[in-house]
Write a protein that holds these residues in place. Structure first.
Motif, mmCIF file in Angstrom:
data_model
loop_
_atom_site.group_PDB
_atom_site.id
_atom_site.type_symbol
_atom_site.label_atom_id
_atom_site.label_comp_id
_atom_site.label_asym_id
_atom_site.label_seq_id
_atom_site.Cartn_x
_atom_site.Cartn_y
_atom_site.Cartn_z
ATOM 1 N N GLU A 170 2.312 -8.075 0.822
ATOM 2 C CA GLU A 170 3.087 -6.855 0.533
ATOM 3 C C GLU A 170 2.487 -5.970 -0.545
ATOM 4 O O GLU A 170 2.789 -4.777 -0.610
ATOM 5 C CB GLU A 170 4.506 -7.238 0.109
ATOM 6 N N LYS A 171 1.695 -6.551 -1.406
ATOM 7 C CA LYS A 171 1.110 -5.745 -2.501
ATOM 8 C C LYS A 171 -0.132 -5.031 -1.976
ATOM 9 O O LYS A 171 -1.254 -5.275 -2.430
ATOM 10 C CB LYS A 171 0.775 -6.647 -3.689
ATOM 11 N N ILE A 208 -1.494 -1.131 -0.305
ATOM 12 C CA ILE A 208 -1.262 0.268 0.065
ATOM 13 C C ILE A 208 -2.307 0.615 1.117
ATOM 14 O O ILE A 208 -3.492 0.341 0.931
ATOM 15 C CB ILE A 208 -1.390 1.207 -1.156
ATOM 16 N N SER A 247 8.244 4.496 10.070
ATOM 17 C CA SER A 247 6.988 3.832 9.780
ATOM 18 C C SER A 247 7.057 2.430 10.339
ATOM 19 O O SER A 247 8.049 1.732 10.177
ATOM 20 C CB SER A 247 6.724 3.774 8.276
ATOM 21 N N LYS A 263 5.655 -2.129 6.837
ATOM 22 C CA LYS A 263 6.632 -2.385 5.779
ATOM 23 C C LYS A 263 6.021 -2.206 4.392
ATOM 24 O O LYS A 263 6.583 -2.638 3.403
ATOM 25 C CB LYS A 263 7.190 -3.800 5.931
ATOM 26 N N ILE A 264 4.847 -1.632 4.348
ATOM 27 C CA ILE A 264 4.177 -1.387 3.071
ATOM 28 C C ILE A 264 3.849 0.105 2.985
ATOM 29 O O ILE A 264 3.874 0.801 4.001
ATOM 30 C CB ILE A 264 2.894 -2.237 2.953
ATOM 31 N N PRO A 265 3.552 0.603 1.786
ATOM 32 C CA PRO A 265 3.292 2.047 1.662
ATOM 33 C C PRO A 265 2.048 2.504 2.420
ATOM 34 O O PRO A 265 1.052 1.788 2.491
ATOM 35 C CB PRO A 265 3.120 2.269 0.161
ATOM 36 N N LEU A 266 2.167 3.686 2.952
ATOM 37 C CA LEU A 266 1.145 4.209 3.857
ATOM 38 C C LEU A 266 0.876 5.664 3.498
ATOM 39 O O LEU A 266 1.792 6.466 3.395
ATOM 40 C CB LEU A 266 1.728 4.106 5.273
ATOM 41 N N ARG A 291 6.673 8.655 -5.254
ATOM 42 C CA ARG A 291 5.260 8.282 -5.343
ATOM 43 C C ARG A 291 4.972 7.107 -4.425
ATOM 44 O O ARG A 291 5.872 6.362 -4.049
ATOM 45 C CB ARG A 291 4.864 7.974 -6.781
ATOM 46 N N LEU A 292 3.717 6.996 -4.071
ATOM 47 C CA LEU A 292 3.247 5.907 -3.228
ATOM 48 C C LEU A 292 3.256 4.643 -4.080
ATOM 49 O O LEU A 292 2.540 4.568 -5.076
ATOM 50 C CB LEU A 292 1.818 6.258 -2.812
ATOM 51 N N SER A 293 4.096 3.669 -3.684
ATOM 52 C CA SER A 293 4.219 2.474 -4.513
ATOM 53 C C SER A 293 4.684 1.287 -3.683
ATOM 54 O O SER A 293 5.535 1.427 -2.808
ATOM 55 C CB SER A 293 5.224 2.749 -5.634
ATOM 56 N N THR A 294 4.157 0.118 -3.986
ATOM 57 C CA THR A 294 4.589 -1.081 -3.268
ATOM 58 C C THR A 294 6.014 -1.471 -3.664
ATOM 59 O O THR A 294 6.653 -2.254 -2.974
ATOM 60 C CB THR A 294 3.641 -2.266 -3.546
ATOM 61 N N GLU A 295 6.511 -0.929 -4.784
ATOM 62 C CA GLU A 295 7.884 -1.229 -5.212
ATOM 63 C C GLU A 295 8.897 -0.614 -4.250
ATOM 64 O O GLU A 295 9.985 -1.132 -4.070
ATOM 65 C CB GLU A 295 8.157 -0.631 -6.605
ATOM 66 N N PRO A 311 8.284 1.036 -0.689
ATOM 67 C CA PRO A 311 7.290 1.477 0.304
ATOM 68 C C PRO A 311 7.779 2.586 1.237
ATOM 69 O O PRO A 311 8.873 2.498 1.791
ATOM 70 C CB PRO A 311 6.980 0.199 1.090
ATOM 71 N N HIS A 312 6.985 3.634 1.349
ATOM 72 C CA HIS A 312 7.248 4.723 2.290
ATOM 73 C C HIS A 312 5.936 5.156 2.916
ATOM 74 O O HIS A 312 4.868 4.885 2.378
ATOM 75 C CB HIS A 312 7.863 5.928 1.578
ATOM 76 N N SER A 313 6.068 5.880 4.009
ATOM 77 C CA SER A 313 4.903 6.476 4.650
ATOM 78 C C SER A 313 4.863 7.954 4.263
ATOM 79 O O SER A 313 5.874 8.643 4.344
ATOM 80 C CB SER A 313 5.055 6.304 6.165
#
Ligand SMILES: Cc1ncc(C[n+]2csc(CCOP(=O)(O)OP(=O)(O)O)c2C)c(N)n1
Ligand SMILES: [Mg+2]
Lengths: 297, 389
Positions: free
Chosen positions: A38-39, A41, A59, A62-65, B202-206, B208-210
């Motif tokens: 999960e950590k 990007i 999306s 499940k992680i930032p993209l 902001r883009l962050s694993t805390e 998560p968004h696209s």
């Protein structure tokens, strides 16, 4: 048990993604995210995956993209890394995930820059051997002899050797992988995750519509490509130390080529020529490896 | 090199004023590629990074396109980002300029105005920055090195409030390589004025968004509407920031500056360093009793149309000097001004094009411009000045 061989249960790519049936790229992303966790990007340039990941506001990851322009995967990832570093976050893995067009062609300059600076990112090129997003046009990763919409008979130029180009940057870790060998792929991604600097994985990911194969044959061809040594599996550390996954009795290229619709215009002589090329290239790689003190894995 | 915690007054070039602005704004990620006449900006920033007077990551990219792409990445995770370029570098960035604005990233950039090739030129004109008019970047045209330094700081504050990128623009050589006395504020004063960048998203694993994924016809248009609304808000914000800056540092510039406009029948309109020359001419003519005044357009995007209308309401004619050419039409500022007026007030607008590729715009030329407008009744869209025919 070797930590690298454990395949985590977590699914970070949801089943709602928009890949075609049998999409090698979707399978590849699923395995890679298992290995990274999960950590992570993801930086995504224009490619099939920018569609597969789903339209706004959805999306499938499940992680930032972060979506970015076609030629900028590597350097946008460099920027994300720099931004995280100034917040003191050295833990998050920054993954640039690009197609062969975004890597071998339009994104090569930015990728070379990132590799030369040895920026601390993982770059994975999922190679489906053409511009699939725009409807199967040739790229410099399209193999000799393949049909595409812009090589209507067959491409008569060889596939660019991206691995040697990347190795020549003396990055700490470069590897090839195939979706047909998930344990090997996951182990390589885990090795890459632990390594600092620019890490590069060239990942073969068949595309059923683009290769003109049926959707259940993705794994078959991803495996045959390795078994024929058309796509040998190996790793290169610091651009010098090669490690091969040896194939003791390679299959003939004909078996790989004949069953794919994209090679249907090839003759017996073409098969022979490709066989020769594959053997020559293998000998070259082994020679290079021997020269630089390699071992077999 | 000057780095102190005290306010100091130093004689520095426009390029070094840019670097000091970025240092005082505490840019966290810098990425840039060298091009004449911008190089000293990045050279000084590199040494700031190396000697520790600026705690920033400097990504030494292989092109301007990559410079902007790197900043798109860094700004997305919430870093304050800076770059500087010119002409061909700016043109190469074009795709990423759209991307930065579309992604609502408050990146600040200095563009040193340089004429575009072919043929090669390294001297000033505005076609490089004006070609980026519709990318969604704010644009501020500077007249002095002091204004340059101050504008970097103002630009960050405005950009971060409205979530849009900002480009400050200065003339090649006339400012970039010319040394002038500049008040360099103390770090403490700038810190008080400009808080750290804290984006809402902001883009962050805390969490998560696209970001910037495919927008269908069903969703795309609202993103564009949002940018326009923020541009409209930026007009007010920019004024507010200029006022706050005045309170903190005792200097202000306005969106459009009026110079000796009381009772002026003819208003000369300029931007950038042509303004400084024009001030001398206006002084001369005013002192000899002529009814002329000067407007300096500082903010080009968003365009302060309403303010412009209020400032020209009592004038009889406008004479605009453009150091740029919109091929097939005429000077670009003149076009913008006519567009801002047309639905509201009818004032003849004379459009002059001069000084392309760094050709000097001298007081004599400005006098001719004024005389021409004074002695002609019918406005002309495009009048070339100083061209050798
Ligand atoms: C500058 C630019 N040129 C062209 C395109 C159009 N385009 C989008 S994706 C793509 C092909 C992508 O091919 P590849 O990188 O191999 O990824 P794939 O689609 O095969 O997964 C092209 C040509 C673009 N988005 N940007
Ligand atoms: Mg492809």
């Amino acid at each position: 048990m070797d930590e690298n061989l454990v395949v985590p249960d977590a699914e970070l790519l949801t089943p709602g993604h928009l890949g075609c049936q049998g999409c090698g790229a979707a399978l590849a992303m699923r395995y890679v995210l298992k290995a990274l966790g999960e950590k992570t990007i993801v930086v995504l340039p224009a490619c099939c995956f920018s569609i597969i990941a789903g339209p706004f506001p959805y999306s499938a990851l499940k992680i930032p993209l972060l979506h970015t322009a076609f030629e900028t995967a590597a350097v946008t990832a460099s920027g994300v890394r720099a931004g995280l570093d100034c917040q003191g976050d050295s833990e998050t893995t920054v993954l640039a995930w690009a197609g062969d067009g975004g890597t071998f062609d339009i994104g090569l300059q930015a990728l070379s820059g990132t590799a030369e600076r040895n920026d601390n990112i993982l770059y994975i090129c999922y190679d489906n051997e053409a511009y699939m997003n725009t409807g199967v046009q040739r790229s410099s990763a399209t193999p000799w002899g393949a049909w595409t919409t812009t090589t209507p008979h067959a491409k008569r130029k060889f596939k660019k050797d991206i691995m040697l180009i990347m190795a020549a940057h003396r990055i700490p870790y470069a590897a090839t992988a195939s979706v047909a060998y998930p344990e090997d792929l996951i182990a390589k991604v885990k090795t890459a995750k632990k390594t600092k600097g620019t890490r590069f994985i060239h990942l073969l990911a068949p595309c059923p519509p683009g290769w003109k194969i049926s959707s259940e044959q993705t794994i078959k061809f991803a495996r045959l490509a390795v078994q024929t040594r058309i796509f040998p599996l190996y790793e290169v550390e610091d651009g010098t130390r090669y490690r091969f996954h040896d194939i003791s009795e390679p299959a003939s290229v004909e078996e790989y080529l004949k069953a794919q619709g994209r090679f249907k215009n090839l003759s017996e002589e073409d098969f022979e020529l490709i066989q020769e090329q594959v053997e020559e290239r293998w000998a070259y790689l082994i020679g290079l490896a021997a020269m630089t003190g390699a071992g077999n894995g | 090199m000057i780095v102190t915690t005290e306010e100091t007054r130093e004689v520095i070039t426009g390029n070094h004023a840019v670097s000091h602005g970025a240092r005082l704004a505490r840019a966290q990620v810098i990425s840039a590629y060298p091009i004449t006449p911008q190089t000293q900006v990045v050279e000084l920033l590199s040494s700031f990074c190396e000697d520790g007077s600026l705690d920033a990551k400097f990504i030494q990219v292989e092109s301007e396109h990559s410079a902007m792409a790197a900043l798109v990445g860094a700004s997305s995770v919430g870093a304050r980002c800076f770059t500087a370029t010119s002409a061909h570098g700016l043109a190469l960035m074009h795709e990423m300029l759209h991307w930065a604005a579309g992604a609502r990233l408050p990146i600040v950039m200095a563009n040193i105005n340089r004429a575009m090739g072919a043929p090669w030129s390294v001297w000033t004109d505005q076609n490089d920055s004006l070609s980026q008019r519709d990318t969604g970047w704010m644009q501020i045209y500077c007249e002095s090195n002091q204004e340059v330094l101050d504008t970097v700081i103002q630009a960050y504050k405005t950009a971060e409030r409205v979530a849009l990128p900002a480009m400050l623009v200065l003339d090649a050589f006339v400012l970039s390589h010319t040394a002038e006395p500049v008040e360099i504020p103390s770090q403490e004063a700038v810190d008080d004025f400009l808080p750290p960048y804290e984006p809402d998203l902001r883009l962050s694993t805390e969490d998560p968004h696209s970001f910037s994924g495919l927008a269908t016809p069903d969703t795309y248009m609202e993103f564009r509407y949002g940018i326009q609304k923020s541009m409209e808000r930026a007009l007010e914000e920019f004024q507010r920031v200029d006022d706050e800056f005045y309170e903190a540092f005792g200097r202000r510039y306005g969106l459009i500056e009026q110079y000796r406009t009381d009772g002026a029948e003819l208003l000369l309109v300029t931007s950038s360093t042509i303004t400084s020359t024009a001030r001398v001419v206006i002084d001369e003519l005013r002192d000899s009793g002529r009814h002329v005044g000067l407007l300096k357009i500082r903010l080009f995007r968003p365009f302060p149309g309403e303010l412009l209308r209020s400032l020209v309401a009592n004038a009889k004619k406008l004479a605009v000097i453009d150091r740029n050419i919109g091929f097939g039409v005429g000077g670009i500022f003149a076009q913008e001004i006519r567009a801002a007026l047309y639905n509201h007030i009818q004032i003849p607008v004379f459009g002059f094009v001069a000084g392309l590729g760094g050709r000097d715009v001298r007081p004599s030329l400005i006098r001719e411009v004024i005389e021409y407008a004074e002695t002609h009744e019918e406005p002309e869209d495009l009048i070339w000045k100083g061209v050798k025919l």
